[in-house]
Design a protein around this motif. Structure first.
Motif, PDB file in Angstrom:
ATOM      1  N   LEU A 150      45.474  17.291  66.332  1.00 40.86           N
ATOM      2  CA  LEU A 150      44.968  18.647  66.512  1.00 40.86           C
ATOM      3  C   LEU A 150      43.677  18.658  67.322  1.00 40.86           C
ATOM      4  O   LEU A 150      43.481  19.511  68.203  1.00 40.86           O
ATOM      5  CB  LEU A 150      44.733  19.311  65.155  1.00 40.86           C
ATOM      6  CG  LEU A 150      45.963  19.705  64.341  1.00 40.86           C
ATOM      7  CD1 LEU A 150      45.530  20.313  63.016  1.00 40.86           C
ATOM      8  CD2 LEU A 150      46.839  20.681  65.107  1.00 40.86           C
ATOM      9  N   THR A 151      42.799  17.706  67.050  1.00 42.02           N
ATOM     10  CA  THR A 151      41.529  17.636  67.780  1.00 42.02           C
ATOM     11  C   THR A 151      41.772  17.355  69.256  1.00 42.02           C
ATOM     12  O   THR A 151      41.179  18.000  70.135  1.00 42.02           O
ATOM     13  CB  THR A 151      40.631  16.552  67.184  1.00 42.02           C
ATOM     14  OG1 THR A 151      40.353  16.872  65.810  1.00 42.02           O
ATOM     15  CG2 THR A 151      39.329  16.443  67.946  1.00 42.02           C
ATOM     16  N   ALA A 152      42.656  16.405  69.552  1.00 42.65           N
ATOM     17  CA  ALA A 152      42.961  16.067  70.942  1.00 42.65           C
ATOM     18  C   ALA A 152      43.592  17.258  71.663  1.00 42.65           C
ATOM     19  O   ALA A 152      43.283  17.531  72.832  1.00 42.65           O
ATOM     20  CB  ALA A 152      43.890  14.856  70.998  1.00 42.65           C
ATOM     21  N   ALA A 153      44.479  17.981  70.974  1.00 43.75           N
ATOM     22  CA  ALA A 153      45.128  19.132  71.590  1.00 43.75           C
ATOM     23  C   ALA A 153      44.123  20.238  71.876  1.00 43.75           C
ATOM     24  O   ALA A 153      44.161  20.874  72.940  1.00 43.75           O
ATOM     25  CB  ALA A 153      46.238  19.652  70.682  1.00 43.75           C
ATOM     26  N   GLY A 154      43.200  20.462  70.933  1.00 46.91           N
ATOM     27  CA  GLY A 154      42.174  21.478  71.159  1.00 46.91           C
ATOM     28  C   GLY A 154      41.266  21.118  72.312  1.00 46.91           C
ATOM     29  O   GLY A 154      40.906  21.980  73.134  1.00 46.91           O
ATOM     30  N   ASP A 155      40.870  19.840  72.408  1.00 45.31           N
ATOM     31  CA  ASP A 155      40.012  19.394  73.513  1.00 45.31           C
ATOM     32  C   ASP A 155      40.734  19.532  74.851  1.00 45.31           C
ATOM     33  O   ASP A 155      40.147  19.974  75.849  1.00 45.31           O
ATOM     34  CB  ASP A 155      39.594  17.938  73.299  1.00 45.31           C
ATOM     35  CG  ASP A 155      38.604  17.772  72.159  1.00 45.31           C
ATOM     36  OD1 ASP A 155      38.018  18.785  71.725  1.00 45.31           O
ATOM     37  OD2 ASP A 155      38.431  16.626  71.691  1.00 45.31           O
ATOM     38  N   TYR A 156      42.013  19.145  74.873  1.00 43.82           N
ATOM     39  CA  TYR A 156      42.791  19.255  76.116  1.00 43.82           C
ATOM     40  C   TYR A 156      42.864  20.719  76.568  1.00 43.82           C
ATOM     41  O   TYR A 156      42.659  21.043  77.746  1.00 43.82           O
ATOM     42  CB  TYR A 156      44.194  18.695  75.915  1.00 43.82           C
ATOM     43  CG  TYR A 156      45.143  19.098  77.016  1.00 43.82           C
ATOM     44  CD1 TYR A 156      45.172  18.408  78.221  1.00 43.82           C
ATOM     45  CD2 TYR A 156      45.989  20.204  76.865  1.00 43.82           C
ATOM     46  CE1 TYR A 156      46.011  18.805  79.248  1.00 43.82           C
ATOM     47  CE2 TYR A 156      46.831  20.598  77.884  1.00 43.82           C
ATOM     48  CZ  TYR A 156      46.843  19.906  79.071  1.00 43.82           C
ATOM     49  OH  TYR A 156      47.670  20.302  80.089  1.00 43.82           O
ATOM     50  N   ARG A 157      43.164  21.603  75.639  1.00 45.05           N
ATOM     51  CA  ARG A 157      43.295  23.027  75.967  1.00 45.05           C
ATOM     52  C   ARG A 157      41.987  23.583  76.512  1.00 45.05           C
ATOM     53  O   ARG A 157      41.971  24.295  77.524  1.00 45.05           O
ATOM     54  CB  ARG A 157      43.732  23.770  74.704  1.00 45.05           C
ATOM     55  CG  ARG A 157      44.055  25.235  74.881  1.00 45.05           C
ATOM     56  CD  ARG A 157      44.775  25.732  73.632  1.00 45.05           C
ATOM     57  NE  ARG A 157      44.998  27.168  73.638  1.00 45.05           N
ATOM     58  CZ  ARG A 157      44.273  28.054  72.980  1.00 45.05           C
ATOM     59  NH1 ARG A 157      43.243  27.623  72.237  1.00 45.05           N
ATOM     60  NH2 ARG A 157      44.550  29.338  73.032  1.00 45.05           N
ATOM     61  N   ARG A 158      40.872  23.239  75.857  1.00 49.72           N
ATOM     62  CA  ARG A 158      39.571  23.751  76.293  1.00 49.72           C
ATOM     63  C   ARG A 158      39.214  23.233  77.682  1.00 49.72           C
ATOM     64  O   ARG A 158      38.803  23.994  78.568  1.00 49.72           O
ATOM     65  CB  ARG A 158      38.494  23.348  75.282  1.00 49.72           C
ATOM     66  CG  ARG A 158      37.072  23.719  75.688  1.00 49.72           C
ATOM     67  CD  ARG A 158      36.063  23.199  74.678  1.00 49.72           C
ATOM     68  NE  ARG A 158      36.259  21.783  74.382  1.00 49.72           N
ATOM     69  CZ  ARG A 158      35.864  20.790  75.192  1.00 49.72           C
ATOM     70  NH1 ARG A 158      35.264  21.062  76.353  1.00 49.72           N
ATOM     71  NH2 ARG A 158      36.057  19.532  74.831  1.00 49.72           N
ATOM     72  N   ARG A 159      39.383  21.907  77.916  1.00 53.09           N
ATOM     73  CA  ARG A 159      39.029  21.334  79.211  1.00 53.09           C
ATOM     74  C   ARG A 159      39.877  21.909  80.341  1.00 53.09           C
ATOM     75  O   ARG A 159      39.374  22.187  81.440  1.00 53.09           O
ATOM     76  CB  ARG A 159      39.202  19.810  79.173  1.00 53.09           C
ATOM     77  CG  ARG A 159      38.226  19.069  78.283  1.00 53.09           C
ATOM     78  CD  ARG A 159      38.253  17.570  78.599  1.00 53.09           C
ATOM     79  NE  ARG A 159      39.611  17.042  78.614  1.00 53.09           N
ATOM     80  CZ  ARG A 159      40.228  16.531  77.558  1.00 53.09           C
ATOM     81  NH1 ARG A 159      39.594  16.509  76.384  1.00 53.09           N
ATOM     82  NH2 ARG A 159      41.450  16.048  77.641  1.00 53.09           N
ATOM     83  N   THR A 160      41.168  22.089  80.087  1.00 46.96           N
ATOM     84  CA  THR A 160      42.061  22.588  81.129  1.00 46.96           C
ATOM     85  C   THR A 160      41.704  24.008  81.526  1.00 46.96           C
ATOM     86  O   THR A 160      41.643  24.338  82.722  1.00 46.96           O
ATOM     87  CB  THR A 160      43.523  22.527  80.640  1.00 46.96           C
ATOM     88  OG1 THR A 160      43.835  21.184  80.261  1.00 46.96           O
ATOM     89  CG2 THR A 160      44.472  22.975  81.737  1.00 46.96           C
ATOM     90  N   VAL A 161      41.445  24.856  80.550  1.00 48.28           N
ATOM     91  CA  VAL A 161      41.115  26.253  80.848  1.00 48.28           C
ATOM     92  C   VAL A 161      39.768  26.341  81.553  1.00 48.28           C
ATOM     93  O   VAL A 161      39.603  27.113  82.513  1.00 48.28           O
ATOM     94  CB  VAL A 161      41.125  27.083  79.555  1.00 48.28           C
ATOM     95  CG1 VAL A 161      40.623  28.501  79.823  1.00 48.28           C
ATOM     96  CG2 VAL A 161      42.539  27.135  78.974  1.00 48.28           C
ATOM     97  N   GLU A 162      38.803  25.547  81.115  1.00 46.18           N
ATOM     98  CA  GLU A 162      37.481  25.587  81.744  1.00 46.18           C
ATOM     99  C   GLU A 162      37.518  25.108  83.185  1.00 46.18           C
ATOM    100  O   GLU A 162      36.716  25.565  84.020  1.00 46.18           O
ATOM    101  CB  GLU A 162      36.488  24.745  80.935  1.00 46.18           C
ATOM    102  CG  GLU A 162      36.110  25.360  79.594  1.00 46.18           C
ATOM    103  CD  GLU A 162      35.172  24.468  78.797  1.00 46.18           C
ATOM    104  OE1 GLU A 162      34.954  23.302  79.224  1.00 46.18           O
ATOM    105  OE2 GLU A 162      34.677  24.915  77.747  1.00 46.18           O
TER     106      GLU A 162
END
Length: 392
Positions: A170-182
């Motif tokens: 879950l942590t990795a998925a949240g980080d991936y989502r945040r970095r991609t959108v930013e």
């Protein structure tokens, strides 16, 4: 009815709940799905009622209500001990009272209809697209009297997703989502009138599959690459933020689960409008597969989903055991459709793969009328035709 215990929601259910939380009341029905299942001639109303009741006993999501909380992420589900079958014909625009009633209803045309059909309206929080197909299969097997294995339950999946072993994922998925959108460029979007269209490309699914195989990509990712390439060509922007709908059914334990597991997962494609499709397809294929590994995330652990940022994409695969795939390329045409759901993504493409590729576009962006929609769909069809006609 007596309530014994409450349970957390799966991350997919939570994503649906988070989307509902910001909708005005007049849009709450827009997550309702309409299903119609053929039944053998001579099937009686009593048989249909019996099988629907057995279906609700088998699948907990058909016996579930949802209890809101002050913290939207703290919503709980309650599994009712007894099946409640709402056997009544009502408009798909009639919303469900999720805290008070299971989120589905059904009715039967009757044995004299030609052909006789069972109709269901079911909310997406109770069943996503894959789950709807599972329900149909189980309905027919129960109608025939076939034996069925035990069905997995949403609360079991929700408990696993909150266990220690799942937290790193879950942590990795949240980080991936945040970095991609930013990392994605941001263009201000103002919502405007809805435009809906279906481009009948005339391209058989089998022909598209052979083109994907030649390019060494999957058929969904070929369509996703063509989508990215058409967006770049029509907007002139090299970087495109795309959102694909992750089915999240790769794990064996959830493949036959009736619930909502889907979540939107982003990827960023950095290719100019003049890039050749094979290069774009290879990049998108890798990026899409990487994104799908991060398809399960906590929607309340980061920024709320922005349905005006980027282009959204869903691929609807062929049915299980389809008829032989046609090989003839048919003439193309664009069909203009009436407005329907106004919630969710303001630029959304759904690809129906079988038997011929259809591009269903919905846009609700100011300055994007029929002319712009027609240009986009024509560009995408041209690109796909060029891909399938390339020599091996």
């Amino acid at each position: 009815m007596r309530v014994q215990e409450t349970y957390p929601l799966t991350m997919g259910q939570l994503s649906m709940w988070s989307a509902l939380a910001v909708r005005p009341p007049e849009q709450l029905w827009e997550s309702n799905q309409e299903l119609a299942w053929s039944v053998p001639p001579g099937t009686t109303v009593e048989q249909v009622r019996y099988v629907l009741t057995a279906l609700a006993v088998r699948h907990e999501s058909l016996r579930t209500v949802y209890l809101p909380a002050d913290d939207p992420g703290g919503v709980r589900q309650v599994v009712l001990p007894d099946p409640v079958v709402r056997f009544a014909e009502e408009s798909v625009r009639e919303p469900f009272d999720l805290p008070r009633e299971p989120a589905w209803r059904a009715w039967f045309d009757g044995p004299d209809a030609a052909p006789p059909r069972v109709h269901l309206t079911i909310h997406h929080i109770a069943a996503d697209g894959a789950a709807a197909r599972i329900l149909e299969s189980d309905f027919h097997r129960l109608l025939r009297g076939d034996p069925l294995d035990d069905a997995p339950t949403p609360r079991e999946v929700a408990d696993r997703q909150r266990g220690d072993a799942f937290q790193n994922r879950l942590t990795a998925a949240g980080d991936y989502r945040r970095r991609t959108v930013e990392a994605a460029p941001r263009t201000p979007v103002t919502r405007g009138p809805q435009v809906r269209a279906c481009a009948h490309t005339g391209i058989p699914y089998g022909t598209a599959c052979r083109a994907a195989q030649r390019l060494q990509v999957t058929p969904p990712n070929l369509l996703l690459a063509v989508y990215a390439r058409a967006l770049a060509a029509t907007t002139g922007a090299a970087d495109q933020l795309l959102w694909q709908l992750a089915a999240n059914r790769l794990d064996r334990g959830v493949r036959h689960l009736v619930s909502s597991l889907t979540q939107w997962v982003p990827l960023l494609v950095r290719r100019g409008p003049d890039e050749a499709l094979p290069a774009v397809a290879r990049e998108v294929n890798v990026a899409a597969m990487r994104a799908l590994r991060h398809g399960v995330y906590d929607p309340f652990a980061g920024p709320r989903q922005d349905f005006d940022h980027g282009g959204y994409f869903t691929f609807v695969p062929p049915p299980a055991g389809p008829d032989p795939v046609p090989s003839e390329v048919l003439p193309r045409r664009v069909e203009w459709l009436s407005p329907r759901a106004h919630s969710g993504a303001s630029f959304y493409l759904m690809v129906r793969a079988y038997p011929h590729i259809q591009l269903h576009l919905r846009t609700m962006r100011d300055g994007y009328g029929r002319g712009e929609a027609d240009r986009f769909l024509t560009t995408m069809t041209d690109l796909l035709l060029h891909a399938v006609r390339e020599p091996a």
